[in-house]
Design a protein around this motif. Structure first.
Motif, PDB file in Angstrom:
ATOM      1  N   ASN A   1       6.514  23.880 -10.457  1.00 36.33           N
ATOM      2  CA  ASN A   1       7.592  22.977 -11.161  1.00 36.33           C
ATOM      3  C   ASN A   1       8.771  22.486 -10.131  1.00 36.33           C
ATOM      4  N   PRO A   2       8.463  21.152 -10.243  1.00 37.99           N
ATOM      5  CA  PRO A   2       9.371  20.490  -8.986  1.00 37.99           C
ATOM      6  C   PRO A   2      10.991  20.898  -9.210  1.00 37.99           C
ATOM      7  N   ARG A   3      11.631  21.235 -10.164  1.00 35.46           N
ATOM      8  CA  ARG A   3      12.974  21.274 -10.377  1.00 35.46           C
ATOM      9  C   ARG A   3      13.172  22.660  -9.740  1.00 35.46           C
ATOM     10  N   ILE A   4      12.400  23.821  -9.373  1.00 36.87           N
ATOM     11  CA  ILE A   4      12.650  24.881  -9.013  1.00 36.87           C
ATOM     12  C   ILE A   4      12.510  24.808  -7.556  1.00 36.87           C
TER      13      ILE A   4
ATOM     14  N   ALA B   1      11.724  30.427  -5.326  1.00 34.02           N
ATOM     15  CA  ALA B   1      11.490  31.650  -6.312  1.00 34.02           C
ATOM     16  C   ALA B   1      13.154  32.222  -6.181  1.00 34.02           C
ATOM     17  N   ASP B   2      13.656  31.979  -5.098  1.00 34.56           N
ATOM     18  CA  ASP B   2      14.902  32.784  -4.682  1.00 34.56           C
ATOM     19  C   ASP B   2      15.951  32.124  -5.762  1.00 34.56           C
ATOM     20  N   THR B   3      15.752  31.018  -6.092  1.00 38.34           N
ATOM     21  CA  THR B   3      16.715  30.364  -7.017  1.00 38.34           C
ATOM     22  C   THR B   3      16.529  30.401  -8.628  1.00 38.34           C
ATOM     23  N   MET B   4      15.446  31.310  -8.811  1.00 37.21           N
ATOM     24  CA  MET B   4      15.271  31.590 -10.225  1.00 37.21           C
ATOM     25  C   MET B   4      16.152  32.964 -10.608  1.00 37.21           C
ATOM     26  N   ILE B   5      16.753  32.640 -11.821  1.00 37.52           N
ATOM     27  CA  ILE B   5      17.155  33.776 -12.293  1.00 37.52           C
ATOM     28  C   ILE B   5      16.658  34.283 -13.670  1.00 37.52           C
ATOM     29  N   LYS B   6      17.026  35.393 -14.243  1.00 39.12           N
ATOM     30  CA  LYS B   6      16.391  35.950 -15.636  1.00 39.12           C
ATOM     31  C   LYS B   6      16.545  34.832 -16.744  1.00 39.12           C
ATOM     32  N   THR B   7      17.159  34.062 -16.702  1.00 38.71           N
ATOM     33  CA  THR B   7      17.245  32.948 -17.774  1.00 38.71           C
ATOM     34  C   THR B   7      16.630  31.787 -17.538  1.00 38.71           C
ATOM     35  N   THR B   8      15.891  31.447 -16.204  1.00 35.21           N
ATOM     36  CA  THR B   8      15.144  30.268 -15.810  1.00 35.21           C
ATOM     37  C   THR B   8      14.287  29.866 -16.827  1.00 35.21           C
ATOM     38  N   PRO B   9      14.257  28.589 -17.459  1.00 31.64           N
ATOM     39  CA  PRO B   9      13.539  28.127 -18.349  1.00 31.64           C
ATOM     40  C   PRO B   9      12.070  27.651 -17.728  1.00 31.64           C
TER      41      PRO B   9
ATOM     42  N   ARG C   1      13.859  24.835 -31.229  1.00 26.63           N
ATOM     43  CA  ARG C   1      14.748  25.834 -31.251  1.00 26.63           C
ATOM     44  C   ARG C   1      14.645  26.926 -30.050  1.00 26.63           C
ATOM     45  N   TYR C   2      13.659  27.422 -30.109  1.00 24.01           N
ATOM     46  CA  TYR C   2      13.246  28.594 -29.041  1.00 24.01           C
ATOM     47  C   TYR C   2      13.728  28.023 -27.817  1.00 24.01           C
ATOM     48  N   THR C   3      13.198  26.811 -27.194  1.00 29.13           N
ATOM     49  CA  THR C   3      13.432  26.164 -25.994  1.00 29.13           C
ATOM     50  C   THR C   3      14.606  26.001 -25.771  1.00 29.13           C
ATOM     51  N   ARG C   4      15.562  25.407 -26.776  1.00 23.76           N
ATOM     52  CA  ARG C   4      16.887  25.092 -26.868  1.00 23.76           C
ATOM     53  C   ARG C   4      18.041  26.342 -26.558  1.00 23.76           C
ATOM     54  N   GLN C   5      17.463  27.377 -27.372  1.00 25.93           N
ATOM     55  CA  GLN C   5      18.162  28.602 -27.033  1.00 25.93           C
ATOM     56  C   GLN C   5      18.108  29.288 -25.358  1.00 25.93           C
ATOM     57  N   MET C   6      16.900  28.980 -25.099  1.00 31.05           N
ATOM     58  CA  MET C   6      16.621  29.244 -23.665  1.00 31.05           C
ATOM     59  C   MET C   6      17.503  28.482 -22.824  1.00 31.05           C
ATOM     60  N   VAL C   7      17.819  27.401 -23.018  1.00 33.99           N
ATOM     61  CA  VAL C   7      18.373  26.472 -22.051  1.00 33.99           C
ATOM     62  C   VAL C   7      19.998  26.730 -22.365  1.00 33.99           C
ATOM     63  N   HIS C   8      20.093  27.135 -23.480  1.00 28.79           N
ATOM     64  CA  HIS C   8      21.747  27.249 -23.799  1.00 28.79           C
ATOM     65  C   HIS C   8      22.110  28.578 -22.993  1.00 28.79           C
ATOM     66  N   PHE C   9      21.385  29.442 -22.920  1.00 28.31           N
ATOM     67  CA  PHE C   9      21.801  30.881 -22.176  1.00 28.31           C
ATOM     68  C   PHE C   9      21.747  30.822 -20.748  1.00 28.31           C
TER      69      PHE C   9
ATOM     70  N   ALA D   1      20.125  21.926 -12.987  1.00 29.68           N
ATOM     71  CA  ALA D   1      18.826  21.005 -12.604  1.00 29.68           C
ATOM     72  C   ALA D   1      17.768  21.705 -12.821  1.00 29.68           C
ATOM     73  N   GLN D   2      17.517  22.944 -12.994  1.00 29.73           N
ATOM     74  CA  GLN D   2      16.386  23.559 -13.401  1.00 29.73           C
ATOM     75  C   GLN D   2      15.685  23.349 -14.755  1.00 29.73           C
ATOM     76  N   VAL D   3      16.690  22.641 -15.504  1.00 37.03           N
ATOM     77  CA  VAL D   3      16.300  22.188 -16.872  1.00 37.03           C
ATOM     78  C   VAL D   3      15.547  21.248 -17.057  1.00 37.03           C
ATOM     79  N   ASP D   4      14.156  21.298 -17.557  1.00 37.58           N
ATOM     80  CA  ASP D   4      13.370  20.066 -17.702  1.00 37.58           C
ATOM     81  C   ASP D   4      13.660  19.521 -19.252  1.00 37.58           C
ATOM     82  N   PRO D   5      14.549  18.407 -19.486  1.00 35.24           N
ATOM     83  CA  PRO D   5      14.782  17.835 -20.680  1.00 35.24           C
ATOM     84  C   PRO D   5      13.637  17.233 -21.649  1.00 35.24           C
TER      85      PRO D   5
END
Length: 328
Positions: A74-77, A80-88, A283-291, A310-314
């Protein structure tokens, strides 16, 4: 299908989640079970010895491996150190499937043989002495949330999560990760208080919630639950000699579970299966991005030193796994 069992401490949610897992295995369904409760009793409820349960690998201890694997290309990440629990997930991310072998399962899952088949069991890991006074338990379940964010599962596959007690689940977006949430409630005022909290918190997120009445001993208990939770009451469970034997470490074969309790478990499976028709991956993906954006702004950006928005892939929407081609 992703299914959560929630309820106040002592309600019997771990016992019921273990019975449901056994029921699914008896129906030859593939199951990944996850113990996300701070008390870590699911392994024992599934028949592991105390030593075997204590020896389960902690998902939190393997978080660097989980992040690196799920990151993929994933080029947006950036790392791995910049990933958090909610990274979609996004284009290039690795996704998890119930039916596969991968480094995450190899490190974090163990096969548990039951009477009628095997299941995979994963555990967040218990609080340790080094955590006392310095760590929040929700950091432990971050590995579970990250994995569920990257999980694609089909209608006849089951991921069953025994959640932490009470309303603590709402400290993260984990409560939105499920097709069906079963709330285990005793017929008492305290027993239904968690239901009211859960119902209130979840109302704006499309959470499918059904109540399982536990320790119901008569008509008065049943009437009380019906008055308090209304149509959300799905089934009730009463006294079980099978469960009492299981809690003593001497469970009979699962086929000997009382017929009325087997029928209740089948009602749970039917309700979970029926919820598949309402699955909405967008909706599932949208909620992931929201949190994720909320966590990024409140603490994630400061902790990682990166712009996590910037990790969110629209253009990415999590969806059903592609069918494998049939070999002729």
């Amino acid at each position: 299908m992703k299914i959560a069992f929630v309820g106040k401490g002592g309600s019997g949610k771990t016992t019921l989640s273990s019975l449901f897992i056994r029921h699914l295995a008896a129906n030859e369904a593939p199951v990944v079970a996850v113990d996300a409760d701070i008390n870590q009793h699911l392994g024992a409820a599934l028949g592991l010895t105390e030593g075997e349960a204590a020896g389960l690998p902690a998902m939190g201890a393997h978080l660097p491996l989980i992040k690196e694997y799920l990151r993929g290309t994933n080029p947006r990440i950036a790392s791995a150190d910049t990933m958090i629990k909610t990274t979609p997930p996004g284009e290039g991310s690795r996704l998890l499937r119930v039916h596969e072998e991968n480094p995450v399962y190899e490190a974090c899952a163990r096969t548990v043989p039951l009477d009628d088949g095997d299941i995979r069991l994963m555990a967040t890991g218990p609080f340790t002495e080094s955590d006392l006074g310095v760590s929040c338990y929700h950091s432990k379940v971050g590995a579970v949330e990250l994995c569920l964010n990257h999980l694609v599962d089909g209608a006849d596959e089951y991921v069953v999560v025994d959640m932490t007690a009470g309303s603590d689940s709402f400290a993260s977006g984990l409560f939105t990760r499920f097709d069906m949430t079963f709330l285990v409630a005793e017929p008492t005022r305290k027993g239904v208080s968690v239901y009211r909290q859960y119902k209130e918190y979840a109302r704006d997120f499309g959470v499918a919630l059904k109540v399982v009445g536990n320790k119901v001993q008569g008509r008065d208990d049943l009437d009380f639950l019906r008055e308090e939770v209304g149509d959300d009451l799905l089934v009730t469970v009463g006294h079980s000699d099978w469960v009492r034997a299981m809690e003593k470490g001497r469970p009979p074969r699962f086929e000997l579970l009382e017929a009325e309790n087997r029928m209740s478990l089948q009602a749970l499976q039917d309700a979970a299966d029926d919820s598949y028709a309402d699955r909405d991956w967008e909706r599932y993906t949208r909620q992931m991005v929201h949190f994720h954006l909320r966590n990024a702004e409140s603490w994630g950006n400061a902790k990682t030193g990166a712009d996590l928005a910037a990790q969110v892939d629209p253009d990415f929407v999590l969806g059903e796994p592609m069918a494998l081609p049939q070999l002729g």
